[in-house]
Design an enzyme around this catalytic site. Structure first.
Site, PDB file in Angstrom:
ATOM      1  N   ASP A 119      -8.008  -5.463   0.041  1.00 58.71           N
ATOM      2  CA  ASP A 119      -8.453  -6.367  -1.027  1.00 58.71           C
ATOM      3  C   ASP A 119      -8.132  -7.822  -0.734  1.00 58.71           C
ATOM      4  O   ASP A 119      -8.790  -8.734  -1.259  1.00 58.71           O
ATOM      5  CB  ASP A 119      -7.814  -5.945  -2.356  1.00 58.71           C
ATOM      6  N   HIS A 155       0.865  -1.188   0.000  1.00 52.60           N
ATOM      7  CA  HIS A 155       0.000   0.000   0.000  1.00 52.60           C
ATOM      8  C   HIS A 155       0.896   1.230   0.000  1.00 52.60           C
ATOM      9  O   HIS A 155       1.912   1.255   0.683  1.00 52.60           O
ATOM     10  CB  HIS A 155      -0.894   0.016   1.242  1.00 52.60           C
TER      11      HIS A 155
HETATM   12  C1  SDX Z   1      -6.196  -0.164  -3.078  1.00 52.19           C
HETATM   13  O1  SDX Z   1      -4.478   4.335  -2.124  1.00 52.19           O
HETATM   14  C2  SDX Z   1      -5.415   3.733  -1.546  1.00 52.19           C
HETATM   15  O2  SDX Z   1      -5.880   4.079  -0.438  1.00 52.19           O
HETATM   16  C3  SDX Z   1      -5.978   2.543  -2.320  1.00 52.19           C
HETATM   17  C4  SDX Z   1      -6.999   1.688  -1.570  1.00 52.19           C
HETATM   18  C5  SDX Z   1      -8.288   2.447  -1.339  1.00 52.19           C
HETATM   19  O3  SDX Z   1      -8.985   2.116  -0.374  1.00 52.19           O
HETATM   20  O4  SDX Z   1      -8.627   3.304  -2.194  1.00 52.19           O
HETATM   21  O5  SDX Z   1      -6.450   1.287  -0.328  1.00 52.19           O
HETATM   22  C6  SDX Z   1      -7.371   0.452  -2.388  1.00 52.19           C
HETATM   23  O6  SDX Z   1      -5.972   0.148  -4.222  1.00 52.19           O
HETATM   24  C7  SDX Z   1      -5.297  -1.092  -2.322  1.00 52.19           C
HETATM   25  C8  SDX Z   1      -4.087  -1.581  -3.188  1.00 52.19           C
HETATM   26  C9  SDX Z   1      -4.562  -2.730  -4.090  1.00 52.19           C
HETATM   27  N1  SDX Z   1      -3.473  -3.102  -5.041  1.00 52.19           N
HETATM   28  C10 SDX Z   1      -2.824  -4.268  -4.926  1.00 52.19           C
HETATM   29  O7  SDX Z   1      -2.999  -5.101  -4.036  1.00 52.19           O
HETATM   30  C11 SDX Z   1      -1.812  -4.506  -6.059  1.00 52.19           C
HETATM   31  C12 SDX Z   1      -0.486  -4.971  -5.497  1.00 52.19           C
HETATM   32  N2  SDX Z   1       0.175  -3.876  -4.766  1.00 52.19           N
HETATM   33  C13 SDX Z   1       1.191  -3.120  -5.406  1.00 52.19           C
HETATM   34  O8  SDX Z   1       1.063  -2.995  -6.781  1.00 52.19           O
HETATM   35  C14 SDX Z   1       1.617  -1.890  -4.621  1.00 52.19           C
HETATM   36  O9  SDX Z   1       1.838  -2.283  -3.334  1.00 52.19           O
HETATM   37  C15 SDX Z   1       0.728  -0.666  -4.625  1.00 52.19           C
HETATM   38  C16 SDX Z   1       0.319  -0.270  -5.998  1.00 52.19           C
HETATM   39  C17 SDX Z   1      -0.482  -0.897  -3.782  1.00 52.19           C
HETATM   40  C18 SDX Z   1       1.540   0.463  -3.974  1.00 52.19           C
HETATM   41  O10 SDX Z   1       2.553   0.758  -4.861  1.00 52.19           O
HETATM   42  P1  SDX Z   1       3.776   1.713  -4.451  1.00 52.19           P
HETATM   43  O11 SDX Z   1       3.487   2.469  -3.207  1.00 52.19           O
HETATM   44  O12 SDX Z   1       4.123   2.486  -5.675  1.00 52.19           O
HETATM   45  O13 SDX Z   1       4.910   0.700  -4.077  1.00 52.19           O
HETATM   46  P2  SDX Z   1       6.048   0.231  -5.069  1.00 52.19           P
HETATM   47  O14 SDX Z   1       5.412  -0.406  -6.270  1.00 52.19           O
HETATM   48  O15 SDX Z   1       6.981   1.375  -5.289  1.00 52.19           O
HETATM   49  O16 SDX Z   1       6.758  -0.902  -4.228  1.00 52.19           O
HETATM   50  C19 SDX Z   1       7.742  -0.596  -3.248  1.00 52.19           C
HETATM   51  C20 SDX Z   1       8.545  -1.876  -3.067  1.00 52.19           C
HETATM   52  C21 SDX Z   1       9.055  -2.448  -4.386  1.00 52.19           C
HETATM   53  O17 SDX Z   1      10.159  -3.265  -4.083  1.00 52.19           O
HETATM   54  P3  SDX Z   1      11.635  -2.790  -4.569  1.00 52.19           P
HETATM   55  O18 SDX Z   1      11.524  -2.614  -6.082  1.00 52.19           O
HETATM   56  O19 SDX Z   1      11.864  -1.445  -3.849  1.00 52.19           O
HETATM   57  O20 SDX Z   1      12.539  -3.896  -4.123  1.00 52.19           O
HETATM   58  O21 SDX Z   1       7.691  -2.899  -2.527  1.00 52.19           O
HETATM   59  C22 SDX Z   1       7.538  -3.948  -3.495  1.00 52.19           C
HETATM   60  C23 SDX Z   1       7.970  -3.383  -4.827  1.00 52.19           C
HETATM   61  O22 SDX Z   1       8.435  -4.410  -5.671  1.00 52.19           O
HETATM   62  N3  SDX Z   1       6.127  -4.275  -3.527  1.00 52.19           N
HETATM   63  C24 SDX Z   1       5.653  -5.497  -3.726  1.00 52.19           C
HETATM   64  C25 SDX Z   1       4.263  -5.358  -3.668  1.00 52.19           C
HETATM   65  N4  SDX Z   1       3.934  -4.078  -3.454  1.00 52.19           N
HETATM   66  C26 SDX Z   1       5.090  -3.411  -3.373  1.00 52.19           C
HETATM   67  N5  SDX Z   1       6.279  -6.674  -3.929  1.00 52.19           N
HETATM   68  C27 SDX Z   1       5.458  -7.750  -4.096  1.00 52.19           C
HETATM   69  N6  SDX Z   1       4.101  -7.682  -4.057  1.00 52.19           N
HETATM   70  C28 SDX Z   1       3.483  -6.517  -3.857  1.00 52.19           C
HETATM   71  N7  SDX Z   1       2.143  -6.469  -3.837  1.00 52.19           N
END
Ligand code: SDX
Length: 377
Positions: free
Chosen positions: A313, A262
């Site tokens: 989710d 998140h």
């Molecule tokens: C919702 O914003 C809100 O409030 C949204 C929400 C709402 O109520 O409206 O809460 C609803 O959208 C919840 C999120 C649902 N999405 C997912 O579950 C999809 C999977 N999650 C990711 O895509 C990600 O965590 C996000 C999109 C939610 C957040 O993305 P960020 O903040 O841009 O984080 P990032 O992609 O920069 O990741 C930071 C690090 C990375 O690792 P490094 O490259 O630094 O080594 O964390 C890792 C990412 O690879 N990472 C994950 C991960 N999420 C982040 N690694 C594996 N699985 C994941 N899900």
């Protein structure tokens, strides 16, 4: 713009405006709607009370709730244009696309669409709050070749959705779990879809354009679409060991695991403990212990290996699966709840508006003059 100005990709950490609607406190894993802790709202209120709170700013008295429910319930029916639209759209169209198109149609046919005073917006919001569940349920039934089931005015918001979707209302415990999911999905400050609605509103475009844009943003698997992807991920596994192996391989491939992570919550999503409690109760009652063992195995690996926590989710996907909903209708269910938060933000943006227009840093080709067409090689 000064070369030294730091680019905040994804607007990460940027405070773009003030808002009085909800307060997300990651350090405390807490979320408040208009000052009320969301776990208290989930336990003590029905979704309709929380919808009223978001749209009016205060929890309703009994008399205000009754009037609000009457206004919502009498608008649940769809007029012929929407039924006609549902006959035109292919049955294999994405339900989120059907919902987005239906909102667009309702807006196109609303002679007051561009009304920007807050009472008009609130009235439209209650109209969509009433109609969106009927559209989601009607769309699902047509996909299965089933007859449309008209809404009933003697049922609560949650009960009526089950009635229109399945033709029956389940046990009160199942209805309560669904109602809690609606309360938890209702609002979450400047998430991508809400901010989309605010950007569209900031140009003084109309309410329906803002909601249509928000539905488009929520559809994405990184945002609302994740609840469907969670279940598509969990469903094929036959054992916790198989799931454990898969997720370890996926993490090694740097794959994003749906339902985890998140932008704001770095120590865990404040809504997960509440929803997970209801998901576990459903699993006990309906016999989905195996699914929950797989659910736990994946969560254990992701938290231990990546230090990333589940978001709302993750527990909601399995809960909707146990309730019997089609996976492709999970994100539309997110919409029938989040229409309340989106609408509150549209009203708040209008009340103190300035067009939203951030900067970008140019990294393209340096200045150069235009060569004649024949001299371009
Ligand atoms: C919702 O914003 C809100 O409030 C949204 C929400 C709402 O109520 O409206 O809460 C609803 O959208 C919840 C999120 C649902 N999405 C997912 O579950 C999809 C999977 N999650 C990711 O895509 C990600 O965590 C996000 C999109 C939610 C957040 O993305 P960020 O903040 O841009 O984080 P990032 O992609 O920069 O990741 C930071 C690090 C990375 O690792 P490094 O490259 O630094 O080594 O964390 C890792 C990412 O690879 N990472 C994950 C991960 N999420 C982040 N690694 C594996 N699985 C994941 N899900």
């Amino acid at each position: 713009m000064a070369e030294t100005t730091e680019v905040k990709k994804g607007l990460a950490g940027v405070v773009a405006d003030e808002s009085a609607i909800s307060n997300v406190i990651p350090e405390k894993r807490a979320l408040y709607y208009r000052g009320y802790p969301v776990h208290e709202l989930a336990e003590q209120c029905r979704f309709e009370e929380v919808a009223y709170l978001l749209l009016y700013g205060e929890l309703p008295t009994r008399a205000q709730l009754e009037a609000f429910e009457q206004e919502e319930r009498r608008q649940r029916e769809l007029d012929e244009t929407v039924h006609h639209l549902l006959r035109l759209i292919h049955t294999d169209a994405a339900p989120m696309d059907v919902l987005r198109t239906a909102v667009s149609l309702i807006g196109a046919n609303d002679p007051e669409a561009t009304g920007a005073d807050l009472d008009t917006i609130r009235r439209k919001a209650i109209g969509l709050l009433a109609k969106l569940p009927t559209i989601v349920a009607a769309d699902r039934r047509r996909r299965h070749g089933l007859d449309f089931i008209p809404p009933r005015e003697d049922l609560t918001f949650a009960e009526n959705f089950f009635h229109m979707y399945f033709g029956e209302v389940p046990d009160p415990e199942v209805v309560k779990a669904f109602d809690v999911s609606l309360i938890l999905y209702a609002e979450h400050s400047f998430n991508a879809s809400t901010f989309t609605a605010r950007v569209i509103t900031s140009t003084l475009s109309d309410y329906y354009s803002a909601i249509t844009g928000a539905i488009g943003a929520l559809k994405g698997p990184l945002h609302g679409g994740a609840n469907e992807e969670v279940m598509r991920m969990l469903k094929p596994f036959r054992s916790p060991d198989e799931a454990r192996q898969w997720v370890q391989d996926a993490l090694a491939r740097k794959q994003k695991i749906m339902g985890f992570g998140h932008r704001v919550y770095r120590y865990g999503d404040s809504r997960v403990p509440i929803m997970e409690r209801y998901t576990r109760r459903l699993a006990e009652r309906l016999g989905y212990q195996e699914l929950m063992a797989i659910y736990d195995a994946i969560q254990e690996v992701v938290v231990q290996q990546k230090g990333i926590h589940p978001n709302l989710d993750y527990p909601t996907g399995p809960a909707y699966y146990m309730m019997g909903f089609d996976i492709e209708t999970y994100t539309p269910i997110f919409v029938i709840s989040r229409i309340t938060g989106w609408s509150a933000h549209v009203m708040e943006q209008l009340a103190d508006n300035r067009i939203i227009r951030p900067l970008s840093r140019y990294v393209g080709p340096p200045e150069r003059s235009v060569p004649p067409l024949d001299a371009r090689g």
